[in-house]
Design a protein around this motif. Structure first.
Motif: not given
Lengths: 785, 270
Positions: A206-234
């Motif tokens: 998920k890339l936030y280019k603007g309207g960055i939610p309050s839970r993110f901070g520390g950088r001005i222009s964007s947040v690139l939030d990358i989530r790893q897979k958990d691993g197939n649990s089946k």
């Protein structure tokens, strides 16, 4: 008549006084058990609904009654279930991936109108699944997350051969890149050719280019939030790919008696086998495992380890890489309070050995991070996000050491720098009326620059001084050095960062959004080249390097056309940043212990218009993205005196691109063949060209015009790919596909840079263009079983 | 069967097609600026009385003819410690010469040029240089194993801030190779400066200059700008020398006034 009104009034109060009950739970993929981030869950024919969070969790509350609960997510079959809401209950769901691939929506913004009535105020964001990214043709068959986001409006890069990316006219260091919440400082391999993210290990981006939610901070222009897979649990699965530059292998499966799962993913290049004397290689290792104690408690451990290695004829060896680890605990307190606590470690290091000079250089940055985030689904009107975050930084800007006895180098250590950044935030998602939703919040951040370090004190407190006699900026005179003991405060800063987003739904298919966000950034990336390279150093704010402060205003219009067959997004933004650092002419940054003597503080501003038109269904899908923008900065002399850089006038930043156009198409011919194409056009990068020459000491020396007044030739290229999926035999365990791709099909030599100099033989000046990739065909075989 | 074949297949079809090409580029043309090449070199073992200063004007960047001499200026160098004045006469092509210069180590000198109704001035000190102790040629190090490296060794005086400029002039090309060195990380050690070449029989004319810190900064930046290359370009900067137009301090005067003691030697590549 009067009585009718009275009765209606009483009835309405009775309805309002009715009990509200909630349902909550986790939504997963039925085949793999992976949690789904961003699935819509709502009560049909009402306006009550929400979206699952990063861990697949949702909570809904509604008055006592019978409802038709709908769960939908792009690429998956929609579930509808009638439930009777008369008690608080836990309901977990598993949804199935859609077999009807022709109707697949390729990318989703968070404005999904046809299926739900969720009017999220989130704007300026893009969410990509790795499934989408795999359809886009890629360099040498390697899927690349960072290259894929550049096909969207507002995202560009400095050209081939450079790491990092730019969002809305912002600098490379203004992007917060997170891999499972751990900060990644250098997101590229081989100086920008590939990103460090192995797509087989990644679930969501998920890339936030603007309207960055309050839970993110520390950088001005964007947040690139990358989530790893958990691993197939089946079930246990193996997948991988063999390509022309690198290969990947992933193992995943259930563990801990089916109460958890694991994922182990590796990727390695083997270019070093073919380059004889020179070696260039990289590898990545991603690991994740999780365990569910019970319905309300789940623990995750994620780790990443990656490295790049260059070796030129044993005379020059360069290695760099990121390491990160995150231990997380999801705890569900009650039916509507979700929490996550994380303990994170990350490190980026850089080593350079130059054997013929006997020089060894080591630098790194480490951080230790603890965060606690809560999400409270109070009722249908209010949802709260709040939490705390603390990061401790340890910067090692460089250690210079002799490699052997013959080396003329003396051991020299640049001072370690330490800092502690803490923050607290609260954010409210408020459904103000049926049509108007808002998300507003406040983040408070605090930055302490700490010892143990010797700090230089300058004459008149000026680290840089303008010498008007010779017209250049020089280092200020050192008066003394003060020793600050360990953890003693050297400088401190704090900032309030308000965030506000609004969405107004005009009708079923269109909405208007607006956002404002203020962010502070306490770290600066110091680089003396026009694009970010691994040699760049991260420096914390301090007595002289003030924190960057940015404001962004954005407004947008979103429309779904013909029942979501097409969608249209138009956004406009305006951004200002204070305390943007730029280097004085001739800045000497290598081995520089006092960076404040080489820089001036200025400001930057950027504004632009972004257009995105998507075709979402049918055999042919894809999008057209266009951005018209401007990005410039101004660096006056300030307290140092003099006019500053470029005479104190506004000049283009090196990431200013007037036009940025991308056209991406994906065509599914049949079950066996699918084709992808992408065309990119970008205005050339601003550069400083010579405007004359003079002869000195037998050399022809260039004189230059204003900073960044000229441009490189425009960048454009066309890529295609074809994916062949041989007919799958249901009894066969192994599934494979072949991906054929051609990068830069008309072999355009895009200039990465143009350098000027004398021809060795004729001694006449000439311009030499360096380009990295011409036409590059490749084949990759992907398999899974 | 199919499984094995599929796993074994490794297709290697990559062409790393990066390259450099000479291209035509339109660059702007700035105005003509005065260039002062005032390098007073006192070669060890000589009297140092013959000195030359070159004056010219800048030309458009791609101009094939870079000769643009200034022939009608008045040039004078004054020793500000003892007041001795040395007048330089124009001989030919913008070269101004004198045969009675008196170099004194650590004395400070000033340059005065009168041209086009303006007065140009600069000040510098004549600095000494340590001698070249030996020359070595090897082919073990360096980026390209086919190249030979020629190294000049010298012992840096310990406890003193020293700055060096080395010049290697090969008889194969008219473009000299320059390198600067400061003793910040190598104070008191035996040091070397190295030059790479692959042609056997090339004759090298090598010089080592002792220079000031400001000239070190100027030349380091000049060399960095001149040899800046490819992907890791540095930011182009104006090279601001120490010569100023006294009447109009805003004028951009190119070049530098430097005075150094020089040690020289020769070498033929084997």
């Amino acid at each position: 008549m009067k009585y009718t009104y009275l009765i209606l009034f009483f009835l309405s109060t009775i309805v309002n006084a009715q009990e509200k009950y909630s349902i909550n739970g986790i939504i997963k993929d039925v085949a793999t058990g992976e949690t789904i981030f961003g699935a819509s869950i709502y009560f049909k024919d009402t306006s009550i609904g929400t979206i699952t969070n990063e861990y697949g969790y949702y909570s809904l509350s509604a008055p006592n009654g019978t409802y038709s609960l709908v769960i939908s997510y792009v690429g998956y079959n929609t579930i509808e279930e009638v439930i009777v809401l008369n008690t608080n209950s836990k309901r977990n769901y598993e949804i199935k991936e859609s077999a009807l691939s022709l109707d697949e929506v390729i990318i989703s913004s968070n404005s999904d109108f046809k299926e739900t009535n969720i009017r999220t105020p989130q704007m300026s964001t893009v969410k990509l699944s790795t499934k989408t990214i795999k359809e886009i043709p890629a360099v040498m068959g390697e899927i690349d997350i960072i290259k894929s986001i550049q096909l969207l409006p507002g995202v560009t890069n400095a050209g081939e051969g450079s790491s990092g990316f730019n969002v809305r006219g912002g600098a490379e260091d203004q992007n917060l890149v997170l891999l499972d919440e751990a900060i990644i400082y250098n997101s590229s391999h081989l100086f920008g050719f590939f990103s460090v993210f192995n797509p087989d290990a990644i679930k969501d981006i998920k890339l936030y280019k603007g309207g960055i939610p309050s839970r993110f901070g520390g950088r001005i222009s964007s947040v690139l939030d990358i989530r790893q897979k958990d691993g197939n649990s089946k079930e246990f699965k193996v997948k991988g790919g063999i390509g022309t530059i690198s290969s990947r292998l992933t193992f995943e499966g259930p563990t801990f008696k089916d109460k958890g799962s694991f994922l182990l993913s590796g990727r390695s290049s083997y270019a070093h086998l073919f380059l004889k004397k020179n070696k260039a290689k990289f590898y990545d290792l991603n690991l994740k495992t999780n365990y569910s104690f019970n319905e309300n408690n789940r623990v995750y451990l994620s780790a990443y380890f990656g490295k790049d290695n260059f070796n030129i004829e044993n005379s020059f060896a360069n290695t760099y890489g990121n390491i990160s680890a995150n231990l997380r605990w999801n705890h569900i307190f009650s039916d509507n309070l979700f929490s996550n606590m994380s303990l994170i470690y990350s490190k980026y290091d850089y080593n350079l050995d130059i054997n013929n000079v006997g020089l060894g250089w080591v630098s790194d940055i480490k951080n230790y991070n603890i965060k606690y985030d809560f999400k409270y689904y109070a009722n249908d009107t209010f949802k709260f996000d709040f939490g705390l975050n603390g990061i401790y930084f340890d910067f090692n800007p460089g250690l210079l050491k002799p490699l052997n006895e013959n080396s003329g180098i003396n051991r020299f250590k640049l001072d370690n720098k330490f800092a502690f950044e803490s923050s607290a935030y609260i954010s409210v998602n408020h459904k103000i009326t049926e049509k108007l939703t808002s998300e507003y919040g406040l983040r408070y951040s605090n930055f302490q620059r700490l010892g143990k370090q010797n700090i230089t004190v300058y004459q008149d407190n000026k680290p840089v001084v303008f010498n008007s006699a010779i017209g250049i900026y020089e280092e200020g005179e050192v008066v003394e050095t003060i020793n600050f003991a360990k953890d003693k405060k050297i400088a401190s800063f704090d900032n309030f960062e308000p965030r506000l987003s609004l969405a107004y739904q005009i009708n079923e298919a269109s909405s208007v959004k607006a956002s404002f966000n203020r962010a502070s950034q306490y770290l600066h990336l110091i680089s003396n080249t026009t694009s970010a390279t691994p040699l760049d150093i991260w420096a914390p704010s301090g007595k002289f390097l003030k924190p960057q402060l940015g404001n962004q205003y954005a407004i947008g219009y979103f429309k779904n056309i013909k029942n979501n067959e097409y969608s249209f997004e138009l956004e406009s933004y305006y951004k200002t940043v204070d305390n943007r650092v730029d280097y004085v002419d001739g800045a000497d940054l290598i081995g520089q212990n006092n960076i404040e003597t080489q820089v001036l503080l200025g400001k930057s501003r950027a504004y632009g218009l972004e257009v995105l038109l998507r075709k979402n269904t049918g055999k042919l899908t894809g999008w057209l993205s266009y951005t018209l923008s401007k990005s410039e900065q101004k660096t006056p002399g300030g307290s140092a005196g003099g006019n500053g850089i470029n005479n104190g006038d506004w000049y283009r930043t090196s990431y200013d691109r007037t036009h940025d156009l991308s056209l991406t198409g994906i065509y599914k011919l049949n079950d066996k063949w699918r084709f992808g194409t992408s065309f990119i056009y970008q205005t050339g990068r601003p550069v400083t060209y010579p405007n004359g020459q003079f002869v000195y000491n037998g050399l022809s020396i260039a004189t230059y015009s204003g900073r960044n007044e000229n441009r490189l030739p425009a960048y454009h290229r066309f890529d295609i790919s074809a994916t062949l999926t041989p007919k799958k035999n249901k009894n066969r365990k192994l599934n494979g596909e072949w991906v054929f791709s051609i990068y830069n099909i008309y072999n355009r030599r895009n200039a990465t840079s143009i350098s000027f100099g004398q021809n060795d033989n004729t001694t006449i000046n000439e311009a030499t263009r360096t380009s990295i990739f011409g036409i590059v065909p490749s084949i990759t075989y992907n398999f899974k079983f | 069967m199919k499984l094995n074949r599929v796993i074994i297949i490794m297709v290697v079809l990559f062409s790393f097609t990066s390259c450099t090409d000479v291209v035509d580029v339109n660059v702007p043309t700035g105005k003509e600026r005065l260039v002062i090449e005032a390098s007073i070199d006192w070669v060890k073992g000589t009297q140092g009385n013959l000195q030359q200063i070159k004056l010219s004007n800048s030309t458009p960047y791609f101009a094939k003819n870079t000769e643009n001499p200034v022939t009608n200026a008045e040039v004078k160098v004054v020793n500000t410690n003892d007041g001795a004045e040395f007048v330089f006469q124009h001989s030919v092509n913008g070269l101004y010469t004198t045969s009675n210069f008196i170099p004194v180590l650590n004395d400070s000198y000033s340059l005065e040029i009168s041209y086009n109704g303006n007065m140009y001035a600069a000040e510098e000190t004549l600095l000494s240089v340590t001698e070249i102790t030996k020359i070595e040629q090897t082919s073990e190090n360096g980026f390209n194993l086919d190249d030979s490296e020629v190294r000049i060794y010298f012992n840096d005086p310990s406890g003193v801030e020293n700055y060096y400029l080395a010049q290697f002039k090969s008889n194969q090309t008219s473009i000299p190779y320059l390198e600067t060195l400061k003793d910040e990380f190598v104070d008191g050690n035996q040091n070397f400066i190295e030059y790479e070449d692959s042609n056997i029989g090339t004759q090298l004319n090598i010089r080592l200059y002792g220079i000031s810190e400001t000239y070190y900064n100027y030349m380091t930046l000049l060399i960095q700008q001149n040899q800046s290359d490819g992907v890791f370009q540095t930011i182009p900067s104006a090279l601001i020398g120490n010569c100023k137009n006294v009447n109009d301090p805003k004028e951009e005067v190119l070049g530098y006034f430097r005075l150094s003691e020089v040690d020289k030697t020769n070498h033929t590549i084997q």
